[in-house]
Design an enzyme around this catalytic site. Structure first.
Site, PDB file in Angstrom:
ATOM      1  N   HIS A   1       0.869  -1.174   0.000  1.00 16.83           N
ATOM      2  CA  HIS A   1       0.000   0.000   0.000  1.00 16.83           C
ATOM      3  C   HIS A   1       0.909   1.227   0.000  1.00 16.83           C
ATOM      4  O   HIS A   1       1.977   1.215   0.614  1.00 16.83           O
ATOM      5  CB  HIS A   1      -0.916   0.018   1.235  1.00 16.83           C
ATOM      6  CG  HIS A   1      -2.140  -0.828   1.060  1.00 16.83           C
ATOM      7  ND1 HIS A   1      -3.017  -1.109   2.077  1.00 16.83           N
ATOM      8  CD2 HIS A   1      -2.629  -1.454  -0.047  1.00 16.83           C
ATOM      9  CE1 HIS A   1      -3.999  -1.874   1.619  1.00 16.83           C
ATOM     10  NE2 HIS A   1      -3.784  -2.096   0.344  1.00 16.83           N
TER      11      HIS A   1
ATOM     12  N   ASP B   1       1.226   4.042   1.443  1.00 16.31           N
ATOM     13  CA  ASP B   1       1.819   4.665   2.637  1.00 16.31           C
ATOM     14  C   ASP B   1       2.978   3.848   3.225  1.00 16.31           C
ATOM     15  O   ASP B   1       3.716   4.345   4.063  1.00 16.31           O
ATOM     16  CB  ASP B   1       0.744   4.940   3.712  1.00 16.31           C
ATOM     17  CG  ASP B   1      -0.108   3.732   4.049  1.00 16.31           C
ATOM     18  OD1 ASP B   1      -0.266   2.854   3.188  1.00 16.31           O
ATOM     19  OD2 ASP B   1      -0.621   3.673   5.188  1.00 16.31           O
ATOM     20  N   HIS B   2       3.152   2.609   2.754  1.00 18.03           N
ATOM     21  CA  HIS B   2       4.230   1.765   3.291  1.00 18.03           C
ATOM     22  C   HIS B   2       5.421   1.626   2.334  1.00 18.03           C
ATOM     23  O   HIS B   2       6.453   1.086   2.729  1.00 18.03           O
ATOM     24  CB  HIS B   2       3.695   0.367   3.641  1.00 18.03           C
ATOM     25  CG  HIS B   2       2.690   0.427   4.754  1.00 18.03           C
ATOM     26  ND1 HIS B   2       2.968   0.014   6.038  1.00 18.03           N
ATOM     27  CD2 HIS B   2       1.420   0.910   4.781  1.00 18.03           C
ATOM     28  CE1 HIS B   2       1.913   0.227   6.810  1.00 18.03           C
ATOM     29  NE2 HIS B   2       0.957   0.763   6.066  1.00 18.03           N
TER      30      HIS B   2
ATOM     31  N   ASP C   1      -0.143  -3.456   8.847  1.00 10.54           N
ATOM     32  CA  ASP C   1      -1.543  -3.015   8.950  1.00 10.54           C
ATOM     33  C   ASP C   1      -2.403  -4.249   9.164  1.00 10.54           C
ATOM     34  O   ASP C   1      -2.313  -5.199   8.379  1.00 10.54           O
ATOM     35  CB  ASP C   1      -1.998  -2.349   7.643  1.00 10.54           C
ATOM     36  CG  ASP C   1      -1.492  -0.931   7.510  1.00 10.54           C
ATOM     37  OD1 ASP C   1      -0.704  -0.500   8.373  1.00 10.54           O
ATOM     38  OD2 ASP C   1      -1.885  -0.252   6.541  1.00 10.54           O
TER      39      ASP C   1
HETATM   40 ZN   LIG Z   1      -2.576  -0.855   4.268  1.00 11.72          ZN
HETATM   41 ZN   LIG Z   2      -0.983   1.677   6.311  1.00 11.55          ZN
END
Ligand SMILES: [Zn+2]
Ligand SMILES: [Zn+2]
Length: 314
Positions: A63, A65-66, A209
Site C-alpha cells: 500500500h 503509505d508503506h 496493517d
Molecule cells: Zn494498508
Molecule cells: Zn498503512
C-alpha cells in the site's frame, strides 16, 4: 543490544511531526528496515542510521503509505555511493513496483538491490537474530514480522556441530566466534544451532496493517515488544473494520490476551494529531502501552530489560 528507531508513526497522510510508517532495527552493525513510507530517506538522515550499513528491508504490504519512500531511499543510497548489496523482502507485487521505478524514473543503483517475493515463514537470519513473516488480516495480502533474538550461553558444543555435518576446522572457529556459516550443500548454520541453549528467545513483533486476528495474537504470544498499528479510537470502530485496521482498544486487548510485555502503538490517523486519544484509550486496557513518536528509540537488552528514549519535544 537491539535498538528500535521509529522513523514514522503517522497514518496514511504524513503530518508536520509524523511521517509515513517505517521502523528501523539496529543490531550488531545491521540496519533492518520495516516498511518505507514516504520521506523515509530524510528520517534515515535525522536518525543517523548511515548509508553503507549491512541492511535488509522488509515490506509488510504494497500500500502506498508503506512503500512510497522506497525509491527515494534507494536513490539516496546511490547518490551517496552505497556499495553494499541490499535485499528487499515483501509480497510479490513489490518486484514489479521496484522494477517499474527503476525503468521509468532513472533509478539506477550503485549497489545490488534484489527484491524477494515472500510468504509466511523464516526469511532472514544473521548470527542469533532471525526474522519471520506471518500473514495478517488487512485489505489484500499483508504480512506482519517477528524478530527473534536467540539467547544462548555462548558455549560452543562440538557434538552439535558434528551432528549438523560442519567439518572441524575454520568453520567451527567462525561459529564459536558468533558468525553464521553456509555449508557446501547450501545449508545455513547459525551460532545458536551449535551452542548451549540459554533462556527463551526475546521477541519483537511488528503488526504492519491489520485487524486484530489470531495470527497476530499467536505471533505476539509473550512478546517482549509488540509494535502494533492503532489507526483509530473505538469511536471509529466501523471504519477500522471496513478499512482493515485496529483501534487502540483492540490493540491493547490483543496485547493483554497475548501476554505482551510492552505495547507500542503506531500508524495512528492524523485526526488524532499528537495521539493523546490513542494512548488514552489503550492505557485503561493495557497499562504497559506507549505511543510511538517519530525518532523515538526503544532499546532491548539481552536480559530482556527495555529502555524507551523519547525524542525532544518539538
Ligand atoms: Zn494498508
Ligand atoms: Zn498503512
Amino acid at each position: 543490544m537491539i535498538e528500535i528507531v521509529f522513523l514514522g508513526s503517522g497514518g496514511s497522510i504524513p503530518t508536520e511531526k509524523r511521517n509515513h510508517p517505517a521502523i528501523a532495527i539496529r543490531y550488531e552493525g545491521w540496519v533492518l528496515l520495516f516498511d518505507a513510507g514516504e520521506d523515509v530517506q530524510r528520517q534515515f538522515e535525522k536518525a543517523q542510521l548511515g548509508l553503507n550499513k549491512k541492511m535488509a528491508i522488509f515490506v509488510s504490504h504494497v500500500h502506498a503509505d508503506h512503500v512510497l519512500g522506497l525509491p527515494g531511499l534507494l536513490l539516496r543510497f546511490s547518490l551517496l555511493g552505497r556499495i553494499k548489496p541490499l535485499s528487499i523482502y515483501g509480497p510479490e507485487e513489490l518486484i514489479e513496483y521496484v522494477r517499474v521505478s527503476q525503468s521509468t524514473i532513472n533509478l539506477g543503483t550503485t549497489f545490488e538491490a534484489v527484491v524477494h517475493a515472500i510468504g509466511p515463514g523464516e526469511i532472514f537470519s544473521q548470527q542469533d537474530l532471525s526474522v519471520s513473516a506471518f500473514e495478517v488480516d488487512h485489505r489484500g495480502f499483508a504480512l506482519g514480522y517477528e524478530i527473534k533474538w536467540a539467547r544462548s550461553t555462548g558455549k560452543f558444543l562440538p557434538s552439535k556441530a558434528e551432528k549438523l555435518g560442519v567439518p572441524k576446522g575454520p568453520l567451527w572457529k567462525l561459529l564459536a566466534s558468533g558468525e553464521s556459516i553456509k555449508l557446501e550443500d547450501g545449508t545455513d548454520i547459525s551460532p545458536a544451532d551449535v551452542t548451549e541453549p540459554g533462556p527463551e528467545s526475546l521477541k519483537i513483533i511488528y503488526s504492519g496493517d491489520s485487524r486484530p486476528c489470531d495470527e497476530l495474537k499467536k505471533a505476539a504470544r509473550d512478546a517482549n515488544i509488540l509494535v502494533c498499528e492503532a489507526m483509530y479510537t473505538s469511536e471509529h470502530s466501523i471504519l477500522a473494520e471496513e478499512r482493515g485496521h485496529s483501534t487502540a482498544a483492540e490493540a491493547a486487548n490483543l496485547a493483554k490476551e497475548a501476554g505482551v510485555k510492552l505495547l507500542v502503538l503506531t500508524h495512528y490517523s492524523p485526526r488524532y494529531y499528537d495521539g493523546e486519544e490513542i494512548i488514552g484509550e489503550a492505557l485503561p486496557n493495557f497499562a504497559n502501552s506507549v505511543l510511538a513518536r517519530d525518532l523515538m528509540r526503544i532499546q532491548l537488552s539481552k536480559d530482556g530489560s527495555v529502555v524507551v528514549i523519547h525524542p525532544p519535544v518539538q
